[in-house]
Write a protein that holds these residues in place. Structure first.
Motif, PDB file in Angstrom:
ATOM      1  N   GLU A 126      46.866  -5.204 -28.032  1.00  0.00           N
ATOM      2  CA  GLU A 126      46.482  -4.080 -28.863  1.00  0.00           C
ATOM      3  C   GLU A 126      47.659  -3.772 -28.002  1.00  0.00           C
ATOM      4  N   ASN A 127      49.076  -3.873 -28.339  1.00  0.00           N
ATOM      5  CA  ASN A 127      50.152  -2.980 -28.428  1.00  0.00           C
ATOM      6  C   ASN A 127      51.817  -3.880 -28.584  1.00  0.00           C
ATOM      7  N   LYS A 128      52.363  -3.447 -29.457  1.00  0.00           N
ATOM      8  CA  LYS A 128      53.781  -3.913 -29.934  1.00  0.00           C
ATOM      9  C   LYS A 128      54.252  -5.326 -29.542  1.00  0.00           C
ATOM     10  N   GLU A 129      53.752  -5.548 -27.703  1.00  0.00           N
ATOM     11  CA  GLU A 129      55.153  -6.574 -26.962  1.00  0.00           C
ATOM     12  C   GLU A 129      54.558  -7.726 -27.013  1.00  0.00           C
ATOM     13  N   MET A 130      52.718  -7.888 -27.229  1.00  0.00           N
ATOM     14  CA  MET A 130      51.763  -9.081 -27.747  1.00  0.00           C
ATOM     15  C   MET A 130      51.967  -9.507 -29.251  1.00  0.00           C
ATOM     16  N   VAL A 131      52.280  -8.257 -29.375  1.00  0.00           N
ATOM     17  CA  VAL A 131      52.360  -9.064 -31.006  1.00  0.00           C
ATOM     18  C   VAL A 131      54.040  -9.474 -31.611  1.00  0.00           C
ATOM     19  N   GLU A 132      54.597  -9.520 -30.888  1.00  0.00           N
ATOM     20  CA  GLU A 132      56.058  -9.795 -30.939  1.00  0.00           C
ATOM     21  C   GLU A 132      56.044 -11.239 -29.636  1.00  0.00           C
ATOM     22  N   ASP A 133      55.633 -11.097 -29.004  1.00  0.00           N
ATOM     23  CA  ASP A 133      55.122 -12.747 -27.557  1.00  0.00           C
ATOM     24  C   ASP A 133      53.948 -13.767 -28.674  1.00  0.00           C
ATOM     25  N   PHE A 182      41.818 -11.003 -29.089  1.00  0.00           N
ATOM     26  CA  PHE A 182      40.918  -9.706 -29.712  1.00  0.00           C
ATOM     27  C   PHE A 182      42.049  -9.095 -29.503  1.00  0.00           C
ATOM     28  N   ILE A 183      41.958  -8.569 -31.223  1.00  0.00           N
ATOM     29  CA  ILE A 183      43.499  -7.584 -32.194  1.00  0.00           C
ATOM     30  C   ILE A 183      42.176  -6.202 -32.296  1.00  0.00           C
ATOM     31  N   GLY A 184      43.199  -5.214 -31.052  1.00  0.00           N
ATOM     32  CA  GLY A 184      42.762  -4.154 -30.617  1.00  0.00           C
ATOM     33  C   GLY A 184      43.661  -2.962 -31.690  1.00  0.00           C
ATOM     34  N   PRO A 185      43.360  -2.436 -32.959  1.00  0.00           N
ATOM     35  CA  PRO A 185      43.413  -1.655 -33.841  1.00  0.00           C
ATOM     36  C   PRO A 185      44.212  -0.530 -33.676  1.00  0.00           C
ATOM     37  N   GLY A 186      42.421   0.604 -32.598  1.00  0.00           N
ATOM     38  CA  GLY A 186      43.632   1.601 -31.761  1.00  0.00           C
ATOM     39  C   GLY A 186      44.792   1.811 -31.133  1.00  0.00           C
ATOM     40  N   ASP A 187      44.118   0.915 -30.171  1.00  0.00           N
ATOM     41  CA  ASP A 187      46.103   0.588 -29.437  1.00  0.00           C
ATOM     42  C   ASP A 187      46.432   0.113 -29.698  1.00  0.00           C
ATOM     43  N   LEU A 188      47.047  -0.816 -30.566  1.00  0.00           N
ATOM     44  CA  LEU A 188      47.668  -1.382 -30.935  1.00  0.00           C
ATOM     45  C   LEU A 188      48.533  -0.361 -32.366  1.00  0.00           C
ATOM     46  N   SER A 189      47.969   1.043 -33.084  1.00  0.00           N
ATOM     47  CA  SER A 189      48.295   1.540 -33.410  1.00  0.00           C
ATOM     48  C   SER A 189      49.324   2.641 -32.559  1.00  0.00           C
ATOM     49  N   ALA A 190      48.590   2.500 -31.212  1.00  0.00           N
ATOM     50  CA  ALA A 190      49.106   4.046 -31.032  1.00  0.00           C
ATOM     51  C   ALA A 190      50.537   3.385 -30.348  1.00  0.00           C
ATOM     52  N   SER A 191      50.457   2.111 -29.972  1.00  0.00           N
ATOM     53  CA  SER A 191      51.634   1.859 -29.554  1.00  0.00           C
ATOM     54  C   SER A 191      53.006   1.093 -30.512  1.00  0.00           C
ATOM     55  N   LEU A 192      52.830   1.024 -31.988  1.00  0.00           N
ATOM     56  CA  LEU A 192      53.695   1.278 -32.554  1.00  0.00           C
ATOM     57  C   LEU A 192      53.737   2.649 -32.939  1.00  0.00           C
ATOM     58  N   SER A 241      45.220   1.936 -40.249  1.00  0.00           N
ATOM     59  CA  SER A 241      46.121   2.132 -41.903  1.00  0.00           C
ATOM     60  C   SER A 241      47.535   2.461 -42.117  1.00  0.00           C
ATOM     61  N   HIS A 242      48.070   2.494 -41.073  1.00  0.00           N
ATOM     62  CA  HIS A 242      49.710   2.534 -41.472  1.00  0.00           C
ATOM     63  C   HIS A 242      50.391   1.169 -41.733  1.00  0.00           C
ATOM     64  N   PRO A 243      51.132   1.439 -42.680  1.00  0.00           N
ATOM     65  CA  PRO A 243      51.874  -0.394 -42.677  1.00  0.00           C
ATOM     66  C   PRO A 243      52.179  -1.296 -42.125  1.00  0.00           C
ATOM     67  N   ASP A 244      52.789  -0.720 -40.831  1.00  0.00           N
ATOM     68  CA  ASP A 244      53.130  -1.167 -39.619  1.00  0.00           C
ATOM     69  C   ASP A 244      52.095  -1.427 -39.107  1.00  0.00           C
ATOM     70  N   VAL A 245      51.131  -0.805 -38.814  1.00  0.00           N
ATOM     71  CA  VAL A 245      50.302  -1.540 -37.839  1.00  0.00           C
ATOM     72  C   VAL A 245      49.593  -3.119 -38.500  1.00  0.00           C
ATOM     73  N   VAL A 246      49.000  -2.636 -40.237  1.00  0.00           N
ATOM     74  CA  VAL A 246      48.420  -3.854 -40.975  1.00  0.00           C
ATOM     75  C   VAL A 246      49.921  -4.965 -41.024  1.00  0.00           C
ATOM     76  N   ALA A 247      50.939  -4.614 -40.749  1.00  0.00           N
ATOM     77  CA  ALA A 247      51.892  -5.941 -40.698  1.00  0.00           C
ATOM     78  C   ALA A 247      51.445  -6.732 -39.674  1.00  0.00           C
ATOM     79  N   ALA A 248      51.501  -5.666 -38.423  1.00  0.00           N
ATOM     80  CA  ALA A 248      51.515  -6.513 -37.254  1.00  0.00           C
ATOM     81  C   ALA A 248      49.809  -7.418 -36.928  1.00  0.00           C
ATOM     82  N   ILE A 249      48.899  -6.612 -37.418  1.00  0.00           N
ATOM     83  CA  ILE A 249      47.448  -7.616 -37.828  1.00  0.00           C
ATOM     84  C   ILE A 249      47.887  -9.131 -38.047  1.00  0.00           C
ATOM     85  N   ASP A 250      48.776  -9.172 -39.626  1.00  0.00           N
ATOM     86  CA  ASP A 250      49.023  -9.663 -40.469  1.00  0.00           C
ATOM     87  C   ASP A 250      49.582 -10.658 -39.346  1.00  0.00           C
ATOM     88  N   ARG A 251      50.457 -10.203 -39.146  1.00  0.00           N
ATOM     89  CA  ARG A 251      51.560 -11.144 -38.268  1.00  0.00           C
ATOM     90  C   ARG A 251      50.440 -12.392 -36.989  1.00  0.00           C
TER      91      ARG A 251
END
Length: 257
Positions: free
Chosen positions: A149-156, A170-180, A187-197
């Motif tokens: 749910e944050n950019k650090e976990m996506v990066e790791d 467990f992907i948390g789109p709400g908190d992830l959007s805030a972290s990014l 639905s912001h492209p940055d959030v979508v890209a993180a979830i895709d990764r």
């Protein structure tokens, strides 16, 4: 005395359906079971549940044939220990930021030789001392889920996928959007890209989960290999049902549409 059905179903490639559960109401938990849900995520992070209340909800889930996963308030050892000693099917830990922190969760959640969880067979999970093989069963059957749910976990994410005994990301789109930097805009492209990764890297290596609230999102995520599904929360579902019911009153009490 724990229901490991959700972990078994995930291992078998099935999709499982649950909901976040925030209120101290065994009756409502029973309704979820009657409706056919597979599990509840008992929410000790954003809900107001005590250890005793969680244990009674765990009992209710078991009686209804559901698994009980507890979202702990944090990764503190005492919180993980209380939850698992209560007989919960697993834990779901929020607010982590690295694979190193996740390994610490595993250490706290698993018995030797997988971890260092303190053993006390008089707990409910061990049948109050009646299960001779309890530690082995707990190690094999307890589900461990962590929030991404944050950019650090996506990066790791690569390191996360390499952690033994970690079952669900467990992907948390709400908190992830805030972290990014885009709070509330999943639905912001940055959030979508993180979830895709996360999905691209983890698919086939770890079970994936997320929260959904409509049929289209459900269809999309399941098609992409996300098989641990939380359908909103008890409060969200009740709010929607009550709003729908109240809409019928508008004409009769002079409310403006």
């Amino acid at each position: 005395m724990f229901n490991s059905a959700v972990k078994r179903k995930l291992t078998a490639g099935e999709t499982v359906f649950g909901s976040f559960f925030k209120v101290d109401s065994p009756a409502i938990a029973e309704l979820y079971g009657l409706a056919g849900f597979d599990f509840l995520i008992l929410d000790a992070e954003h809900g107001c549940l005590s250890h005793a209340q969680i244990e009674n909800l765990v009992r209710t889930c078991e009686l209804m044939g559901m698994s009980s996963v507890v979202r702990t308030p944090d990764a503190e050892e005492a919180n993980i220990l209380h939850v698992l000693d209560s007989g919960a099917s697993g834990i779901q830990v929020p607010s982590l930021k690295s694979a190193t922190e996740v390994r610490e969760v595993i250490r706290k959640a698993k018995y030797w030789p997988l971890g260092e969880r303190g053993s006390a067979r008089a707990c409910r999970a061990a049948g109050y001392g009646t299960m001779d093989d309890y530690e082995q069963r707990a190690n094999a059957e307890t589900l461990v889920s962590v929030h991404v749910e944050n950019k650090e976990m996506v990066e790791d994410i690569e390191a996360l996928c390499a952690i033994d005994e970690l079952d669900v990301l467990f992907i948390g789109p709400g908190d992830l959007s805030a972290s990014l930097g885009h709070p509330g805009n999943a639905s912001h492209p940055d959030v979508v890209a993180a979830i895709d990764r996360v999905i691209e890297v983890a698919a086939g290596r770890k079970h994936l989960g997320t929260v959904v609230g409509n049929a289209k999102a459900l269809e999309t995520y399941v098609a992409r290999g996300v098989h641990y599904i939380a359908w909103l929360s008890d409060l969200g579902l009740m709010r929607g049902a009550l709003a729908g019911a109240a809409a019928n009153f508008t004409t009769y009490r002079g409310d403006k549409a």
